[in-house]
Design a protein around this motif. Structure first.
Motif, PDB file in Angstrom:
ATOM      1  N   ALA A   9       0.844  -1.202   0.000  1.00 37.46           N
ATOM      2  CA  ALA A   9       0.000   0.000   0.000  1.00 37.46           C
ATOM      3  C   ALA A   9       0.877   1.250   0.000  1.00 37.46           C
ATOM      4  O   ALA A   9       0.441   2.323  -0.420  1.00 37.46           O
ATOM      5  CB  ALA A   9      -0.929   0.002   1.207  1.00 37.46           C
ATOM      6  N   ASN A  73       3.549  12.286  -8.577  1.00 42.57           N
ATOM      7  CA  ASN A  73       2.842  11.266  -7.792  1.00 42.57           C
ATOM      8  C   ASN A  73       1.389  11.720  -7.678  1.00 42.57           C
ATOM      9  O   ASN A  73       1.049  12.785  -8.198  1.00 42.57           O
ATOM     10  CB  ASN A  73       3.481  11.075  -6.401  1.00 42.57           C
ATOM     11  N   ILE A  74       0.575  10.967  -6.963  1.00 45.96           N
ATOM     12  CA  ILE A  74      -0.838  11.355  -6.866  1.00 45.96           C
ATOM     13  C   ILE A  74      -1.025  12.579  -5.961  1.00 45.96           C
ATOM     14  O   ILE A  74      -1.948  13.364  -6.152  1.00 45.96           O
ATOM     15  CB  ILE A  74      -1.708  10.158  -6.392  1.00 45.96           C
ATOM     16  N   THR A  75      -0.136  12.751  -5.007  1.00 45.01           N
ATOM     17  CA  THR A  75      -0.241  13.908  -4.107  1.00 45.01           C
ATOM     18  C   THR A  75      -0.168  15.198  -4.924  1.00 45.01           C
ATOM     19  O   THR A  75      -0.976  16.115  -4.737  1.00 45.01           O
ATOM     20  CB  THR A  75       0.890  13.872  -3.058  1.00 45.01           C
ATOM     21  N   ALA A 101      -3.266  13.303   1.497  1.00 44.17           N
ATOM     22  CA  ALA A 101      -3.093  13.897   0.167  1.00 44.17           C
ATOM     23  C   ALA A 101      -4.356  14.647  -0.255  1.00 44.17           C
ATOM     24  O   ALA A 101      -4.291  15.573  -1.063  1.00 44.17           O
ATOM     25  CB  ALA A 101      -2.761  12.814  -0.864  1.00 44.17           C
ATOM     26  N   THR A 147     -11.534   8.850  -1.848  1.00 45.74           N
ATOM     27  CA  THR A 147     -10.623   7.783  -2.195  1.00 45.74           C
ATOM     28  C   THR A 147     -11.440   6.614  -2.739  1.00 45.74           C
ATOM     29  O   THR A 147     -12.616   6.467  -2.382  1.00 45.74           O
ATOM     30  CB  THR A 147      -9.793   7.352  -0.972  1.00 45.74           C
ATOM     31  N   ALA A 149     -10.365   3.534  -2.157  1.00 51.56           N
ATOM     32  CA  ALA A 149     -10.236   2.547  -1.074  1.00 51.56           C
ATOM     33  C   ALA A 149      -9.355   3.110   0.025  1.00 51.56           C
ATOM     34  O   ALA A 149      -8.379   3.816  -0.259  1.00 51.56           O
ATOM     35  CB  ALA A 149      -9.627   1.251  -1.609  1.00 51.56           C
ATOM     36  N   ASN A 151      -6.516   3.451   2.645  1.00 49.44           N
ATOM     37  CA  ASN A 151      -5.135   2.938   2.653  1.00 49.44           C
ATOM     38  C   ASN A 151      -4.794   2.278   3.984  1.00 49.44           C
ATOM     39  O   ASN A 151      -3.674   1.822   4.172  1.00 49.44           O
ATOM     40  CB  ASN A 151      -4.132   4.056   2.346  1.00 49.44           C
ATOM     41  N   ASP A 176      -9.539   9.409  -5.961  1.00 51.37           N
ATOM     42  CA  ASP A 176      -8.158   9.075  -5.593  1.00 51.37           C
ATOM     43  C   ASP A 176      -8.016   7.555  -5.732  1.00 51.37           C
ATOM     44  O   ASP A 176      -8.570   6.796  -4.934  1.00 51.37           O
ATOM     45  CB  ASP A 176      -7.929   9.538  -4.141  1.00 51.37           C
ATOM     46  N   ALA A 178      -5.197   5.793  -5.600  1.00 49.93           N
ATOM     47  CA  ALA A 178      -3.851   5.351  -5.173  1.00 49.93           C
ATOM     48  C   ALA A 178      -3.834   3.872  -4.782  1.00 49.93           C
ATOM     49  O   ALA A 178      -2.862   3.165  -5.047  1.00 49.93           O
ATOM     50  CB  ALA A 178      -3.367   6.210  -4.014  1.00 49.93           C
ATOM     51  N   GLN A 179      -4.928   3.410  -4.159  1.00 51.05           N
ATOM     52  CA  GLN A 179      -4.926   2.031  -3.652  1.00 51.05           C
ATOM     53  C   GLN A 179      -5.578   1.024  -4.602  1.00 51.05           C
ATOM     54  O   GLN A 179      -5.658  -0.164  -4.266  1.00 51.05           O
ATOM     55  CB  GLN A 179      -5.633   1.983  -2.282  1.00 51.05           C
ATOM     56  N   THR A 199      -1.383   7.166  -8.918  1.00 49.03           N
ATOM     57  CA  THR A 199       0.038   7.194  -8.590  1.00 49.03           C
ATOM     58  C   THR A 199       0.689   6.004  -9.271  1.00 49.03           C
ATOM     59  O   THR A 199       0.092   4.920  -9.354  1.00 49.03           O
ATOM     60  CB  THR A 199       0.240   7.244  -7.048  1.00 49.03           C
ATOM     61  N   HIS A 201       3.538   4.242  -8.663  1.00 44.64           N
ATOM     62  CA  HIS A 201       4.499   3.322  -8.024  1.00 44.64           C
ATOM     63  C   HIS A 201       3.869   2.269  -7.120  1.00 44.64           C
ATOM     64  O   HIS A 201       4.569   1.538  -6.431  1.00 44.64           O
ATOM     65  CB  HIS A 201       5.505   4.146  -7.203  1.00 44.64           C
ATOM     66  N   LYS A 202       2.528   2.207  -7.089  1.00 41.25           N
ATOM     67  CA  LYS A 202       1.887   1.181  -6.240  1.00 41.25           C
ATOM     68  C   LYS A 202       1.370   0.072  -7.161  1.00 41.25           C
ATOM     69  O   LYS A 202       2.174  -0.644  -7.754  1.00 41.25           O
ATOM     70  CB  LYS A 202       0.785   1.828  -5.400  1.00 41.25           C
TER      71      LYS A 202
HETATM   72  C1  LIG Z   1      -5.336   6.712  -0.688  1.00 41.73           C
HETATM   73  C2  LIG Z   1      -4.027   7.387  -0.933  1.00 41.73           C
HETATM   74  N1  LIG Z   1      -4.005   8.609  -1.486  1.00 41.73           N
HETATM   75  C3  LIG Z   1      -2.854   9.246  -1.735  1.00 41.73           C
HETATM   76  C4  LIG Z   1      -1.634   8.686  -1.442  1.00 41.73           C
HETATM   77  C5  LIG Z   1      -0.367   9.421  -1.746  1.00 41.73           C
HETATM   78  O1  LIG Z   1       0.398   8.732  -2.677  1.00 41.73           O
HETATM   79  P1  LIG Z   1       1.784   9.333  -3.220  1.00 41.73           P
HETATM   80  O2  LIG Z   1       2.702   9.353  -2.048  1.00 41.73           O
HETATM   81  O3  LIG Z   1       2.213   8.401  -4.277  1.00 41.73           O
HETATM   82  O4  LIG Z   1       1.491  10.708  -3.713  1.00 41.73           O
HETATM   83  C6  LIG Z   1      -1.597   7.412  -0.859  1.00 41.73           C
HETATM   84  C7  LIG Z   1      -0.313   6.803  -0.498  1.00 41.73           C
HETATM   85  O5  LIG Z   1      -0.174   6.069   0.417  1.00 41.73           O
HETATM   86  C8  LIG Z   1      -2.831   6.749  -0.607  1.00 41.73           C
HETATM   87  O6  LIG Z   1      -2.844   5.548  -0.067  1.00 41.73           O
END
Ligand SMILES: Cc1ncc(COP(=O)(O)O)c(C=O)c1O
Length: 385
Positions: A9, A73-75, A101, A147, A149, A151, A176, A178-179, A199, A201-202
């Motif tokens: 994650a 990144n997603i942030t 984020a 989101t 899901a 994290n 979002d 990311a997950q 993002t 890299h996950k």
């Molecule tokens: C739900 C969620 N949003 C945003 C992020 C931020 O991801 P990043 O650090 O790749 O920007 C994460 C990272 O853990 C995440 O789990």
């Protein structure tokens, strides 16, 4: 000592071979800046960026590749969208299980007196009632951001229903992912999204330093760029281009990262999302059942792989979770994460604030043996404590 990586994650540590090969090829044979020269290796670099954009447009079912905007990144992507779209007097709806984020940019705008935000409470398992979201819509609500899901506990949000609510009330819907990107089906059009933030890299199996947004043309027009500068296009002008994707892509691109990210998508397509998801959820089921059988362990979240991703959080009686996570790594090679995982609001929702949880997050390259070894180790530690 064995090495068992259970922090997917945070980032997917193991990358497919073709990702490494694509990055190596760029660094060894290309190495030039995209969109900044007319010589062959610069053109090759431009092609990498374009082909990655095309791959994402196809992957997320977005009409045209210029609607894909790359960021670090997603942030960064979420900051572009939230700060670029929101203005004085806007009302925003979000949930109580968001990552920082989303929460921090919103809190910043809230504290500056620019926007108002409703954080819709999810229940203790992180489950969101879409009716609560609809009830919060008011005249000045501009957007819904959630989101896909959690994290921390993996709980999935009801995106289909949220998309319909946003559509019905004319709200922008920002997701979002990311997950979930690279594991769950994400169809930009079908989900009625205005912004899909990802993002690299996950679950998408690319390197760190990659991510971005898929945006609707309407959003792209309204959204102000947060970063301005060189784009390699209309260099005679001292003003930021207003066309996509250059409006939002200033500065030299992370070409090596994008080369790897494109290869990540190719690997995922070749394996199939269904196969990836089923493997992860099968292992999650195994982990949940095993944890449930160990006395003294409390599992947070839905405990049901139909309602959650492969992320599982626990509390362990008579253990400091930070020390436990350290011992799992130091003595047994099992890499987990303890604490608040950048989501304090979500911990308040599930009742684990401020201590946090011990988090296991399973990825495609984990095996059943690794899950059994983790469970046996936990049992042993609890027995001998
Ligand atoms: C739900 C969620 N949003 C945003 C992020 C931020 O991801 P990043 O650090 O790749 O920007 C994460 C990272 O853990 C995440 O789990």
């Amino acid at each position: 000592m064995k090495e068992v990586y259970l922090d997917n994650a945070a980032t997917s540590r193991v990358k497919p071979d073709n990702v490494l090969e694509a990055m190596n090829n760029y660094l060894t044979n290309i190495g030039c800046s995209p969109g900044r020269g007319g010589y062959e290796c610069s053109l090759q670099a431009s092609r990498i960026v374009l082909n990655t954009r095309l791959a994402f447009a196809d992957f997320f079912n977005v009409n045209s590749s210029e609607q894909i905007i790359f960021s670090h990144n997603i942030t960064h992507g979420l900051n572009y969208a939230l700060k670029g779209l929101l203005s004085e007097g806007d009302h925003v709806i979000t949930t109580s299980i968001e990552h920082n984020a989303v929460v921090r940019p919103l809190k910043g705008l809230e504290e500056a007196g620019i926007i108002e935000v409703d954080y819709i409470s999810c229940d203790e398992a992180g489950i969101l009632d879409p009716e609560d979201v609809e009830k919060a819509v008011c005249d000045n609500t501009k957007l819904l951001v959630t989101t896909h899901a959690s994290n921390i506990i993996g709980t999935l949000t009801p995106v289909q229903q949220l998309g319909k609510i946003a559509d019905k009330h004319g709200l922008y819907f920002i997701l979002d992912t990311a997950q979930t990107a690279g594991i769950y089906d994400l169809d930009f059009a079908d989900l009625k999204l205005d912004v899909l933030a990802f993002t690299g890299h996950k679950g998408l199996l690319g390197p760190t330093g990659t991510g971005g947004l898929a945006v609707s043309k309407e959003v792209a027009q309204e959204m102000e760029p947060l970063i301005e500068g060189g784009t390699g296009s209309i260099s005679d002008k001292e003003y930021q281009p207003d066309f996509l994707p250059d409006k939002f892509e200033s500065g030299t691109m992370n070409t090596v990262g994008l080369a790897g990210l494109k290869a990540g998508i190719e690997f995922i397509k070749e394996q199939g999302l269904k196969k990836i998801r089923e493997h992860e959820l099968e292992l999650t089921d195994r982990l949940l059942q095993g944890l449930d059988a160990i006395e003294g362990i409390k599992i947070y979240g839905p405990k049901d792989t139909k309602l959650q991703t492969s992320t599982v959080s626990i509390d362990v009686a008579d253990f400091d979770l930070g020390q436990l996570s350290f011992r799992l790594d130091d003595e047994y090679g099992i890499m987990t994460r303890s604490g608040l995982h950048c989501a304090p609001l979500a911990h308040k929702t599930i009742g684990s604030f401020p201590e946090g949880t011990l988090r296991f997050s399973i990825g495609y390259f984990n095996t059943a043996e690794e899950i059994d070894y983790t469970l046996e180790t936990l049992e042993e530690l609890m027995r001998t404590n």
